[in-house]
Design a protein around this motif. Structure first.
Motif, PDB file in Angstrom:
ATOM      1  N   TYR A 176      -7.153 -39.103 -42.355  1.00 11.09           N
ATOM      2  CA  TYR A 176      -5.743 -38.771 -42.159  1.00 11.09           C
ATOM      3  C   TYR A 176      -5.593 -37.787 -40.994  1.00 11.09           C
ATOM      4  N   VAL A 177      -4.475 -37.913 -40.277  1.00 10.81           N
ATOM      5  CA  VAL A 177      -4.172 -36.958 -39.209  1.00 10.81           C
ATOM      6  C   VAL A 177      -3.976 -35.584 -39.845  1.00 10.81           C
ATOM      7  N   PHE A 178      -4.568 -34.572 -39.238  1.00 14.87           N
ATOM      8  CA  PHE A 178      -4.540 -33.234 -39.824  1.00 14.87           C
ATOM      9  C   PHE A 178      -3.128 -32.662 -39.875  1.00 14.87           C
ATOM     10  N   THR A 179      -2.939 -31.688 -40.737  1.00  8.61           N
ATOM     11  CA  THR A 179      -1.668 -30.983 -40.849  1.00  8.61           C
ATOM     12  C   THR A 179      -1.855 -29.563 -40.340  1.00  8.61           C
ATOM     13  N   PHE A 180      -1.006 -29.155 -39.411  1.00  8.05           N
ATOM     14  CA  PHE A 180      -1.087 -27.816 -38.828  1.00  8.05           C
ATOM     15  C   PHE A 180      -0.451 -26.841 -39.805  1.00  8.05           C
ATOM     16  N   SER A 181      -1.275 -26.111 -40.532  1.00  3.19           N
ATOM     17  CA  SER A 181      -0.781 -25.235 -41.586  1.00  3.19           C
ATOM     18  C   SER A 181      -0.090 -23.996 -41.027  1.00  3.19           C
ATOM     19  N   ARG A 182       0.604 -23.290 -41.903  1.00  3.08           N
ATOM     20  CA  ARG A 182       1.262 -22.042 -41.511  1.00  3.08           C
ATOM     21  C   ARG A 182       0.234 -21.025 -41.022  1.00  3.08           C
ATOM     22  N   GLN A 183      -0.889 -20.945 -41.713  1.00  2.00           N
ATOM     23  CA  GLN A 183      -1.925 -19.987 -41.315  1.00  2.00           C
ATOM     24  C   GLN A 183      -2.473 -20.316 -39.928  1.00  2.00           C
ATOM     25  N   MET A 184      -2.714 -21.601 -39.664  1.00  2.00           N
ATOM     26  CA  MET A 184      -3.215 -22.013 -38.353  1.00  2.00           C
ATOM     27  C   MET A 184      -2.214 -21.662 -37.257  1.00  2.00           C
ATOM     28  N   THR A 185      -0.926 -21.861 -37.556  1.00  2.00           N
ATOM     29  CA  THR A 185       0.120 -21.549 -36.583  1.00  2.00           C
ATOM     30  C   THR A 185       0.118 -20.061 -36.249  1.00  2.00           C
ATOM     31  N   GLU A 186       0.068 -19.229 -37.285  1.00  2.00           N
ATOM     32  CA  GLU A 186       0.076 -17.783 -37.081  1.00  2.00           C
ATOM     33  C   GLU A 186      -1.162 -17.336 -36.304  1.00  2.00           C
ATOM     34  N   GLU A 187      -2.307 -17.913 -36.627  1.00  2.90           N
ATOM     35  CA  GLU A 187      -3.548 -17.528 -35.955  1.00  2.90           C
ATOM     36  C   GLU A 187      -3.557 -17.962 -34.490  1.00  2.90           C
ATOM     37  N   LEU A 200      -8.213 -22.935 -26.724  1.00  2.00           N
ATOM     38  CA  LEU A 200      -6.934 -23.101 -27.428  1.00  2.00           C
ATOM     39  C   LEU A 200      -6.112 -24.260 -26.877  1.00  2.00           C
ATOM     40  N   ASP A 201      -6.572 -24.857 -25.792  1.00  2.00           N
ATOM     41  CA  ASP A 201      -5.760 -25.823 -25.047  1.00  2.00           C
ATOM     42  C   ASP A 201      -5.208 -26.956 -25.915  1.00  2.00           C
ATOM     43  N   LYS A 202      -6.054 -27.584 -26.706  1.00  2.00           N
ATOM     44  CA  LYS A 202      -5.602 -28.726 -27.505  1.00  2.00           C
ATOM     45  C   LYS A 202      -4.552 -28.320 -28.529  1.00  2.00           C
ATOM     46  N   MET A 203      -4.770 -27.176 -29.166  1.00  2.37           N
ATOM     47  CA  MET A 203      -3.815 -26.730 -30.176  1.00  2.37           C
ATOM     48  C   MET A 203      -2.495 -26.284 -29.549  1.00  2.37           C
ATOM     49  N   ILE A 204      -2.566 -25.731 -28.338  1.00  2.00           N
ATOM     50  CA  ILE A 204      -1.338 -25.350 -27.634  1.00  2.00           C
ATOM     51  C   ILE A 204      -0.540 -26.601 -27.286  1.00  2.00           C
ATOM     52  N   ARG A 205      -1.232 -27.633 -26.819  1.00  2.00           N
ATOM     53  CA  ARG A 205      -0.546 -28.888 -26.488  1.00  2.00           C
ATOM     54  C   ARG A 205       0.056 -29.525 -27.736  1.00  2.00           C
ATOM     55  N   TYR A 206      -0.689 -29.433 -28.835  1.00  2.00           N
ATOM     56  CA  TYR A 206      -0.188 -29.994 -30.092  1.00  2.00           C
ATOM     57  C   TYR A 206       1.066 -29.247 -30.546  1.00  2.00           C
ATOM     58  N   GLN A 207       1.029 -27.920 -30.456  1.00  2.00           N
ATOM     59  CA  GLN A 207       2.176 -27.116 -30.866  1.00  2.00           C
ATOM     60  C   GLN A 207       3.388 -27.424 -29.995  1.00  2.00           C
ATOM     61  N   SER A 208       3.161 -27.653 -28.709  1.00  2.00           N
ATOM     62  CA  SER A 208       4.251 -27.996 -27.798  1.00  2.00           C
ATOM     63  C   SER A 208       4.881 -29.328 -28.184  1.00  2.00           C
ATOM     64  N   ALA A 209       4.041 -30.314 -28.493  1.00  2.00           N
ATOM     65  CA  ALA A 209       4.553 -31.628 -28.910  1.00  2.00           C
ATOM     66  C   ALA A 209       5.293 -31.518 -30.237  1.00  2.00           C
ATOM     67  N   ARG A 210       4.807 -30.659 -31.093  1.00  2.00           N
ATOM     68  CA  ARG A 210       5.446 -30.436 -32.394  1.00  2.00           C
ATOM     69  C   ARG A 210       6.850 -29.863 -32.212  1.00  2.00           C
ATOM     70  N   ASN A 211       6.980 -28.899 -31.303  1.00  2.00           N
ATOM     71  CA  ASN A 211       8.292 -28.315 -31.022  1.00  2.00           C
ATOM     72  C   ASN A 211       9.239 -29.346 -30.416  1.00  2.00           C
ATOM     73  N   ALA A 212       8.702 -30.173 -29.513  1.00  2.00           N
ATOM     74  CA  ALA A 212       9.524 -31.217 -28.898  1.00  2.00           C
ATOM     75  C   ALA A 212      10.018 -32.196 -29.962  1.00  2.00           C
ATOM     76  N   HIS A 213       9.144 -32.533 -30.898  1.00  2.00           N
ATOM     77  CA  HIS A 213       9.507 -33.442 -31.990  1.00  2.00           C
ATOM     78  C   HIS A 213      10.626 -32.838 -32.831  1.00  2.00           C
ATOM     79  N   TYR A 214      10.535 -31.541 -33.089  1.00  2.00           N
ATOM     80  CA  TYR A 214      11.569 -30.853 -33.866  1.00  2.00           C
ATOM     81  C   TYR A 214      12.904 -30.863 -33.125  1.00  2.00           C
ATOM     82  N   LEU A 215      12.874 -30.560 -31.827  1.00  2.00           N
ATOM     83  CA  LEU A 215      14.102 -30.525 -31.036  1.00  2.00           C
ATOM     84  C   LEU A 215      14.758 -31.902 -30.960  1.00  2.00           C
TER      85      LEU A 215
END
Length: 233
Positions: A80-91, A165-180
């Motif tokens: 399964y595709v991983f889930t970016f948890s709250r803890q991972m986001t904060e870290e 951190l590059d991959k996780m930063i890109r993932y977070q950016s895509a996540r924000n775009a998806h939300y918007l």
């Protein structure tokens, strides 16, 4: 994922293995939110779509598991595709706050040779993208803006840490775009990020380390506040 893209990648990279190209395609699909969190990965379907055997796909799954982008669920018998948890986001944002804040401090302190024109271009483009609601393009301006500063800080260890951190930063950016895209609105916090880019730039140009670091910290703090609006947070 489709056969045409696979053939294109094979033609562009004749010396890369099929396993690696399939891995890259899956990685990009995850990081771009094409494959959403918790999506079950069906090796048989992917093999059929790409018209290849399941062997390179299973190998890609194993590699992605090691990187943390895919999870093996024994209880549900599959990947399964991983889930970016709250803890991972904060870290992630904590790490960014430390690295980017330090980079801004060093750039201002030592009057490093920062490409000010390029930074201003990315800052203004970021704001324009927000206004025109081209949210999927945000990472094309936001990520380079911060990378330029870190690379200009003159500390190779800082750069190496940031690259991890590059991959996780890109993932977070895509996540924000998806939300918007899903809400169809720009929250005031997001609009404030565009102005903070300019504040960071001004502080570095002024040569005041504390101001530059403070501007970077404020920017990351706003990023965290915005991310907390996301229903997946």
């Amino acid at each position: 994922m489709n056969r045409e893209l696979l053939l294109q990648r094979l033609e562009e990279n004749p010396f890369q293995s099929l396993n690696h190209i399939v891995y890259q395609m899956l990685e990009e699909a995850i990081l771009s939110f094409e494959l959403l969190p918790k999506t079950k990965l069906n090796s048989a379907k992917i093999a059929k779509d790409l018209q290849i055997s399941r062997t390179p796909i299973k190998e890609a799954f194993r590699t992605l598991c090691k990187e943390g982008l895919v999870e093996r669920r024994e209880d549900k018998n599959g990947y399964y595709v991983f889930t970016f948890s709250r803890q991972m986001t904060e870290e992630l944002f904590f790490a960014r706050r430390v690295i980017e804040g330090t980079a801004c401090y060093l750039c201002a302190q030592h009057n490093r040779s920062v490409d000010v024109r390029q930074l201003r271009y990315y800052a203004e483009e970021f704001r324009e993208i927000l206004h025109t609601k081209q949210y999927t393009k945000l990472d094309e301006t936001d990520i380079p803006f911060h990378k330029i500063i870190v690379q200009a800080a003159g500390n190779p260890f800082l750069v190496t840490m940031y690259e991890t951190l590059d991959k996780m930063i890109r993932y977070q950016s895509a996540r924000n775009a998806h939300y918007l895209l899903s809400t169809g609105q720009v929250e005031y916090k997001m609009d404030g990020l565009a102005l903070q880019h300019l504040s960071i730039l001004k502080a570095i140009e002024s040569g005041i380390p504390e101001m530059a670091q403070s501007a970077a910290h404020a920017h990351i703090d706003t990023c965290v506040e915005f991310t907390r609006l996301h229903p997946m947070y």
